[in-house]
Design a protein around this motif. Sequence first.
Motif, mmCIF file in Angstrom:
data_model
loop_
_atom_site.group_PDB
_atom_site.id
_atom_site.type_symbol
_atom_site.label_atom_id
_atom_site.label_comp_id
_atom_site.label_asym_id
_atom_site.label_seq_id
_atom_site.Cartn_x
_atom_site.Cartn_y
_atom_site.Cartn_z
ATOM 1 N N SER A 1 53.047 40.711 20.229
ATOM 2 C CA SER A 1 53.101 40.508 21.676
ATOM 3 C C SER A 1 54.214 39.563 22.110
ATOM 4 O O SER A 1 54.577 39.526 23.295
ATOM 5 C CB SER A 1 51.759 39.972 22.171
ATOM 6 N N LEU B 1 57.886 47.145 23.034
ATOM 7 C CA LEU B 1 57.525 46.268 21.923
ATOM 8 C C LEU B 1 57.310 47.049 20.637
ATOM 9 O O LEU B 1 57.443 46.506 19.541
ATOM 10 C CB LEU B 1 56.247 45.486 22.267
ATOM 11 N N ASN C 1 54.550 37.375 25.535
ATOM 12 C CA ASN C 1 53.830 38.060 26.607
ATOM 13 C C ASN C 1 52.322 37.799 26.544
ATOM 14 O O ASN C 1 51.732 37.765 25.471
ATOM 15 C CB ASN C 1 54.082 39.563 26.519
ATOM 16 N N THR C 2 51.721 37.662 27.701
ATOM 17 C CA THR C 2 50.265 37.554 27.810
ATOM 18 C C THR C 2 49.657 38.793 28.472
ATOM 19 O O THR C 2 48.470 38.832 28.771
ATOM 20 C CB THR C 2 49.878 36.301 28.615
ATOM 21 N N ARG D 1 54.590 48.237 25.691
ATOM 22 C CA ARG D 1 55.772 47.657 26.319
ATOM 23 C C ARG D 1 55.347 46.468 27.165
ATOM 24 O O ARG D 1 54.152 46.264 27.448
ATOM 25 C CB ARG D 1 56.473 48.704 27.183
ATOM 26 N N THR D 2 56.303 45.674 27.568
ATOM 27 C CA THR D 2 56.010 44.573 28.481
ATOM 28 C C THR D 2 55.806 45.119 29.885
ATOM 29 O O THR D 2 56.134 46.279 30.184
ATOM 30 C CB THR D 2 57.155 43.553 28.501
ATOM 31 N N THR D 3 55.291 44.270 30.758
ATOM 32 C CA THR D 3 55.144 44.693 32.151
ATOM 33 C C THR D 3 56.497 44.837 32.834
ATOM 34 O O THR D 3 56.591 45.424 33.915
ATOM 35 C CB THR D 3 54.275 43.688 32.930
ATOM 36 N N ALA E 1 49.600 35.676 23.370
ATOM 37 C CA ALA E 1 51.010 35.620 22.971
ATOM 38 C C ALA E 1 51.147 35.440 21.464
ATOM 39 O O ALA E 1 50.280 34.863 20.799
ATOM 40 C CB ALA E 1 51.711 34.475 23.700
ATOM 41 N N VAL F 1 50.456 43.302 28.246
ATOM 42 C CA VAL F 1 51.288 44.416 27.793
ATOM 43 C C VAL F 1 50.777 45.692 28.442
ATOM 44 O O VAL F 1 49.664 45.740 28.972
ATOM 45 C CB VAL F 1 51.264 44.571 26.253
ATOM 46 N N GLN F 2 51.603 46.714 28.384
ATOM 47 C CA GLN F 2 51.190 48.032 28.843
ATOM 48 C C GLN F 2 51.133 48.992 27.660
ATOM 49 O O GLN F 2 52.119 49.157 26.941
ATOM 50 C CB GLN F 2 52.175 48.576 29.894
ATOM 51 N N THR G 1 47.693 48.329 31.834
ATOM 52 C CA THR G 1 48.086 46.943 31.600
ATOM 53 C C THR G 1 46.880 46.171 31.072
ATOM 54 O O THR G 1 45.791 46.236 31.656
ATOM 55 C CB THR G 1 48.600 46.297 32.886
#
Length: 501
Positions: free
Chosen positions: A470, A450, A473-474, A443-445, A419, A476-477, A414
Amino acid sequence: MALTGLATVAALAAAALAGAPAVATTTHTPATMVAKITGPNAINDTQGLWDVKATDLGIMWDNGSGQVLTAIGDTFGSTWTGPGGSGGSNWRSNILLRSNDTTLSDGMTFQSAPLAGPGNAKQLIPSQKIDNVEITVIPTAGISVGTRQYMGYMSVKHWGIPGEWTTNRSGIAYSDDNGENWTTTGTPTWENTGGTNQFQMQAFVRSGGYIYVYGTPNGRTGAAHVARVPEAQLLTKSAYQYWNGTTWVATESSAAVVAAAPVSELSVQYNAASGKYLMMYLSAEDIIMRTASSPQGPWSAAQVVVSSADYPGLYGGFMHPWNSGGTIYFTMSQWNPYNVYLMKVSINSSGIITKPNLLNDPSFERATTTGTGASGTWGCTPNCGIDNVPAGGYSGDHNAYTRYNAGWRNVWQTVAVTANTNYQVTGWVRTSSNSDNAYLGARTTGNVVLGEANFPKTTGWQKFTVNFNSGVNTAVQVFAGVWTDHGDIWIQLDDFSLVAQ
């Protein structure tokens, strides 16, 4: 840079110490891995084409005719087993590879080499290979003037403890046939009388009708000095002038320090995008970069480019001559595996490193086990971890893995991001031959993809690149994984990056 090839096991062990890994720092690495360019798993078949299984350095210059010439150091053939520059067949102290590759984003390919016979890159400058006389002759710099090629070299008398060695002299060789044959007769040398000469390892850069010749002493603990000479008089030592801190003088002993110790494996080039001269070199454990508005400086504070915590046993840092914009490509060597990689780092218009790799531990060398995947650690699903087999990764010793015989298995980290920003994730992966559904991406958390690359399996190490935005999102994984529903299936990961575009 430190090489062996001595006749006895004891001598081999002593000589190998010279290139042993330094103590790692914890500094972040902003640079990213582009590709391995020599040896096994490289994008070039250097072993099959030229019997280059293990080698180091990678000193590059423009030959003036649309090619980049790359001088590499002590080189071993097909029986090399390591560790580092020790042992193996067909030991050559120095060889040359040629490249016309203009697309470096996927690595640097080589097209030819001066040959001693079919499939055998030849040694360019002879060396006696006798310890305490002349154990090897190592290239340290290169430049062209017209159609003539010039190569700086050092004659190594003895490899000592790590980071220390004794040289007999440095000198400049030249070639009038694009590097096929080299002459040292009648060329300038800097004799290392008393072991204190400041120009035993050199770097060249052209500016205003002069060649600027940067020098450091033997070993990795000295400072850098600079001389200049008119381009047409590079082989005339009496034409050299040395910077004394205020002006140019004819006395070599008056040369002033332009970069404080420790400086080693130095390269310098002018960067048109920033209007700065860039100086890259090994400083203690890390590869660093400084900038200046003139060839003699003053030089800026150091910026770390690559940390030895991520690439243990690193050295070199030789910039590609066709760099012109904000992306700086350079070669980096690792003692284990003993080979050369193409790396890159971005700078802004002021010469400051920008758009760094946001991942922590991108090469899986800092930890021996995985964590939770949060706060800059790598996490993974069960039956996973860090492979610690020496030289088992794409680079260095370590890589991450996950394997099982049922369900989705993956490794992730992570990372905080901005953003609504475009990013690129890259990584080198290797799968089992029975894999049929693997992924790499971001991907998102909350586990919303994504962007990702889907591939059934790989043949050896393979690089994948995914671009994504992004969004809101602030964090990402970054992940890679594989479905393991058809028997024992595994995936390995190494040298990942996440960079803003």
